[in-house]
Enzyme design. Sequence first.
Site, PDB file in Angstrom:
ATOM      1  N   GLU A  97      40.357 -47.559 -66.423  1.00  0.00           N
ATOM      2  CA  GLU A  97      39.853 -48.559 -66.037  1.00  0.00           C
ATOM      3  C   GLU A  97      40.553 -50.058 -66.755  1.00  0.00           C
ATOM      4  O   GLU A  97      40.402 -51.433 -66.644  1.00  0.00           O
ATOM      5  CB  GLU A  97      38.558 -49.547 -66.225  1.00  0.00           C
ATOM      6  CG  GLU A  97      37.551 -48.487 -64.704  1.00  0.00           C
ATOM      7  CD  GLU A  97      35.975 -48.589 -64.736  1.00  0.00           C
ATOM      8  OE1 GLU A  97      35.903 -50.160 -65.360  1.00  0.00           O
ATOM      9  OE2 GLU A  97      35.220 -47.620 -64.136  1.00  0.00           O
ATOM     10  N   ASP A 110      34.271 -36.540 -81.479  1.00  0.00           N
ATOM     11  CA  ASP A 110      34.121 -36.019 -82.615  1.00  0.00           C
ATOM     12  C   ASP A 110      33.040 -34.657 -81.761  1.00  0.00           C
ATOM     13  O   ASP A 110      32.312 -35.279 -80.831  1.00  0.00           O
ATOM     14  CB  ASP A 110      32.459 -36.140 -83.419  1.00  0.00           C
ATOM     15  CG  ASP A 110      31.940 -35.674 -84.662  1.00  0.00           C
ATOM     16  OD1 ASP A 110      33.185 -34.611 -85.203  1.00  0.00           O
ATOM     17  OD2 ASP A 110      31.006 -35.693 -84.786  1.00  0.00           O
TER      18      ASP A 110
END
Length: 550
Positions: free
Chosen positions: A266, A217
């Site tokens: 990751e 956002d």
Amino acid sequence: MTQHVTAAPAHTDSVPSREWWRDAVIYQVYPRSFADGNGDGMGDLPGVRARLPHLRDLGVDAVWLSPFYASPQADAGYDVADYRAVDPMFGTLTDADDLVREAHSLGLRVIVDLVPNHCSDQHEWFKQALREGPGSPLRDRFHFRPGKGDDGELPPNDWESIFGGPAWTRVEDGSWYLHLFAPEQPDFNWDHPAVKDEFRSILRFWLDLGIDGFRIDVAHGLVKAAGLPDIGHEEQVKLLGSQAVPYFDQDGVHEIYRDWRKILDEYTREDGTERIAVAEAWTPTVERSALYLRPDELHQAFNFEYLTTEWDAEALRAVIDRSLAAMNSVDAPATWVLSNHDVVRHSTRFADGDEARGLRRARAATLLMLALPGSAYIYQGEELGLPEVTDLPDEVRQDPAFFRSTGQEGTRDGCRVPLPWSGERAPFGFGPVEGGPSWLPQPPSWRDLTVAAQTGDPTSTLEFYRSALAVRREHPALGAGRGVEWLDAPEGVLAFRRTCAGSAFVCTVNLTGSPVTLPTPGTLLLTSADVTPGADETVVPADATLWWAA
């Protein structure tokens, strides 16, 4: 209306599964308005989980959930008090975990909203900063400033809130704090290392829970220009998205997203499937938006320029070309969207006062959007052909912008009215109790637009969406790819070809107010209106889109 006319070729994957996001169709769920699981009139996570089969049957690839975090709900959950907790109105953290697992079992990926520009004034950091007063180290995690004037009675600068009024609020000790949105939403200071550390931890928390990505956002708002300079413009809202302002789209945001990308990488799954981040970035140009999508930053950005383009052939062709060129420059997919929880539904935007014309254009616009290369976003309820609710009583409205402006126009409650699922009277299966409550009232006419009423009706908008998504999934030349081949067409008509894996596809869109006779390019796959294809020529109705296997 003609639907799935003929079977499409067998599907062949055009992108590796690890890059599923490049051609994904992503469905936005606004939790408070999607489905109510406990009968209190407010949508919740158990309600969403129970309705996931609807999304599987619709044919989307992923679900994006608007905020469900612990929040006082001053701005419908975009004022977050605790980023690691589910607000009781929506359920529990266990409910969130169950939802993710259920979605994955149905073949749906899950994207959650992340709100890093600001938090709630009930966030523990901000409450402690107020308690400790001037000089508190916690105040450095926000933008506290002394005021101007003889007694500090004036705001520190001339910035305005997106919701109207000044972007500053004064506290009891005389200091002012910055909030680009509601006063209950203080902005974080992203120059502070503790803020950066906290959001790294929040990312890992939800990735550990199993989510597949984040929608960020106000991704363009985290970094403010040094010194917080005045803008010198009295109507600043008119500048947003079109001109540079010192609190949006600052170059410093890119360092943050490069850091986040390392974390997302990751968490790539053992099969190579990537976790992604999608930017809500209002920028002056689509080229500026593309900067958020360089290979070491985010994966997608919402295409607001496309969303705000009117039903006009020349304008749409121009924005499609600009979008594809900008995204190709950074090897990112273009995205296409027609509606969301912040804008008037496109069936009403395109109507020009005629509801039937609005729905006709909305269906045609959907086929155009789904024919373009890249990823498409669907806002809940558009698959039902829901119009904007424009006559909500003032006393039921909850959008904070409504209370800081001069009236109903431009506020957001009308696109957030709860979905109708079944039955003859409100709340139309939104909750488990017939005739029970719903947080915003639904129009009685929605009894004809429920999921149950439209299922199995070949002329319905719901079955139209199901057919469109099935063809898109099956046809190799749809979704993925980098460009379109524009074909010669009369004024007011768009026509383009796409090819992939030896298959060719043609999309024809008549944006004029009259039927147009065009050469028949192949076998009709799908159309948004009644069409009888001819051997050599086909009459394309006004405001209609046709898909062809060429």
